[in-house]
Write a protein that holds these residues in place. Structure first.
Motif, PDB file in Angstrom:
ATOM      1  N   MET A 125      35.973  47.479  34.984  1.00  0.00           N
ATOM      2  CA  MET A 125      37.043  47.001  35.857  1.00  0.00           C
ATOM      3  C   MET A 125      36.742  47.305  37.322  1.00  0.00           C
ATOM      4  N   ALA A 126      36.098  48.441  37.558  1.00  0.00           N
ATOM      5  CA  ALA A 126      35.729  48.797  38.937  1.00  0.00           C
ATOM      6  C   ALA A 126      34.725  47.803  39.498  1.00  0.00           C
ATOM      7  N   SER A 127      33.777  47.363  38.662  1.00  0.00           N
ATOM      8  CA  SER A 127      32.786  46.395  39.129  1.00  0.00           C
ATOM      9  C   SER A 127      33.439  45.043  39.398  1.00  0.00           C
ATOM     10  N   TYR A 128      34.445  44.693  38.602  1.00  0.00           N
ATOM     11  CA  TYR A 128      35.177  43.449  38.837  1.00  0.00           C
ATOM     12  C   TYR A 128      35.950  43.545  40.156  1.00  0.00           C
ATOM     13  N   GLN A 129      36.526  44.711  40.411  1.00  0.00           N
ATOM     14  CA  GLN A 129      37.282  44.878  41.652  1.00  0.00           C
ATOM     15  C   GLN A 129      36.377  44.839  42.869  1.00  0.00           C
ATOM     16  N   GLY A 135      35.314  39.858  48.783  1.00  0.00           N
ATOM     17  CA  GLY A 135      35.925  38.618  49.247  1.00  0.00           C
ATOM     18  C   GLY A 135      37.075  38.857  50.197  1.00  0.00           C
ATOM     19  N   LEU A 136      37.888  39.860  49.902  1.00  0.00           N
ATOM     20  CA  LEU A 136      39.007  40.185  50.782  1.00  0.00           C
ATOM     21  C   LEU A 136      38.514  40.667  52.140  1.00  0.00           C
ATOM     22  N   GLY A 146      44.057  47.393  46.292  1.00  0.00           N
ATOM     23  CA  GLY A 146      45.381  47.062  45.777  1.00  0.00           C
ATOM     24  C   GLY A 146      45.514  45.587  45.442  1.00  0.00           C
ATOM     25  N   ALA A 147      45.041  44.733  46.336  1.00  0.00           N
ATOM     26  CA  ALA A 147      45.101  43.290  46.106  1.00  0.00           C
ATOM     27  C   ALA A 147      44.040  42.840  45.115  1.00  0.00           C
ATOM     28  N   ALA A 148      42.943  43.575  45.031  1.00  0.00           N
ATOM     29  CA  ALA A 148      41.836  43.169  44.161  1.00  0.00           C
ATOM     30  C   ALA A 148      42.243  43.134  42.691  1.00  0.00           C
ATOM     31  N   SER A 185      46.239  35.713  50.525  1.00  0.00           N
ATOM     32  CA  SER A 185      46.051  37.089  50.986  1.00  0.00           C
ATOM     33  C   SER A 185      45.845  37.191  52.492  1.00  0.00           C
ATOM     34  N   VAL A 186      45.518  36.071  53.134  1.00  0.00           N
ATOM     35  CA  VAL A 186      45.242  36.119  54.577  1.00  0.00           C
ATOM     36  C   VAL A 186      46.349  35.497  55.414  1.00  0.00           C
ATOM     37  N   LEU A 187      47.477  35.157  54.791  1.00  0.00           N
ATOM     38  CA  LEU A 187      48.591  34.632  55.564  1.00  0.00           C
ATOM     39  C   LEU A 187      49.096  35.674  56.550  1.00  0.00           C
ATOM     40  N   GLU A 188      49.475  35.214  57.728  1.00  0.00           N
ATOM     41  CA  GLU A 188      50.086  36.109  58.697  1.00  0.00           C
ATOM     42  C   GLU A 188      51.434  36.590  58.159  1.00  0.00           C
ATOM     43  N   PRO A 189      51.884  37.769  58.590  1.00  0.00           N
ATOM     44  CA  PRO A 189      53.147  38.312  58.062  1.00  0.00           C
ATOM     45  C   PRO A 189      54.321  37.345  58.130  1.00  0.00           C
ATOM     46  N   ASP A 190      54.439  36.605  59.246  1.00  0.00           N
ATOM     47  CA  ASP A 190      55.562  35.680  59.357  1.00  0.00           C
ATOM     48  C   ASP A 190      55.409  34.499  58.397  1.00  0.00           C
TER      49      ASP A 190
END
Length: 204
Positions: A125-129, A135-136, A146-148, A185-190
């Motif tokens: 699982m660590a290798s998958y993350q 990418g993130l 956390g997102a991974a 995952s890359v959307l701005e907060p607003d």
């Protein structure tokens, strides 16, 4: 001792055969006889190298998952992008032959019950993350591990669906889903807040 083990073709044949049998029959259905017949060695060979069928299965699956973790590792490249990562992972998940995919899920399912498999499962699982974090990072999002986990879960889920209903489009569909998850995952907060509000309208 490690060097001697690498020079034992019958032992290696048993380990490889055990993975195949587990993939076909599950851990509960794997026996000494089934493994030795698949490895084409005498029945007593298994008892010579392993104290029990549980030891044989645990060692075979641990070695298999370790190799799988090495295979899934994202190649070191200067042009890594979220799209590159999504494409790589989709191909790795869907390109695994059916019996080995089944064996891999057997490891995950039995990790909670079998301490010998728990570490191997965590390492996998660590290798998958790791690939998801790459990418993130390339996308410029600080969410990291956390997102991974969401990306890992998506890949594992698609792998299960592919076992139940195999479609030629599964690799492309997984790629698209991973790509869209990177976009989110890359959307701005607003932007994120606006979409969250839009998608939750009518829930009350």
């Amino acid at each position: 001792m490690a060097r001697n083990r690498r020079k034992q073709p019958r032992r290696d044949a048993l380990l490889a055969a055990a993975v195949e049998v587990v993939g076909e029959r599950g851990v509960a259905g794997t026996t000494h006889r089934a493994v030795t017949e698949r490895a084409e060695v005498p029945l007593a060979t298994a008892s010579y190298y392993f104290s029990s069928i549980d030891e044989l299965i645990a060692e075979a699956l641990t070695a298999f998952v370790k190799q799988r973790a090495e295979e899934i590792g994202l190649p070191h490249r200067d042009d890594v992008s979220p799209s590159t990562v999504a494409e790589w992972y989709a191909e790795q998940v869907m390109g695994l032959e059916k019996s080995k995919r089944l064996a891999f899920y057997e490891v995950l399912l039995n990790a909670a019950r079998t301490p010998e498999l728990a570490e191997a499962a965590r390492n996998a699982m660590a290798s998958y993350q790791d690939w998801a974090v790459a990418g993130l990072d390339a996308a410029g999002t600080p969410r990291g591990v956390g997102a991974a986990r969401a990306f890992v879960a998506l890949g594992l889920g698609f792998g299960l669906l592919h076992l139940v209903e195999e479609r030629e489009s599964d690799t492309e569909e997984l790629f698209t889903a991973l790509r869209d998850l990177f976009i989110g995952s890359v959307l701005e907060p607003d932007e994120h807040a606006a979409w969250t509000e839009r998608l939750t309208q009518g829930r009350d």
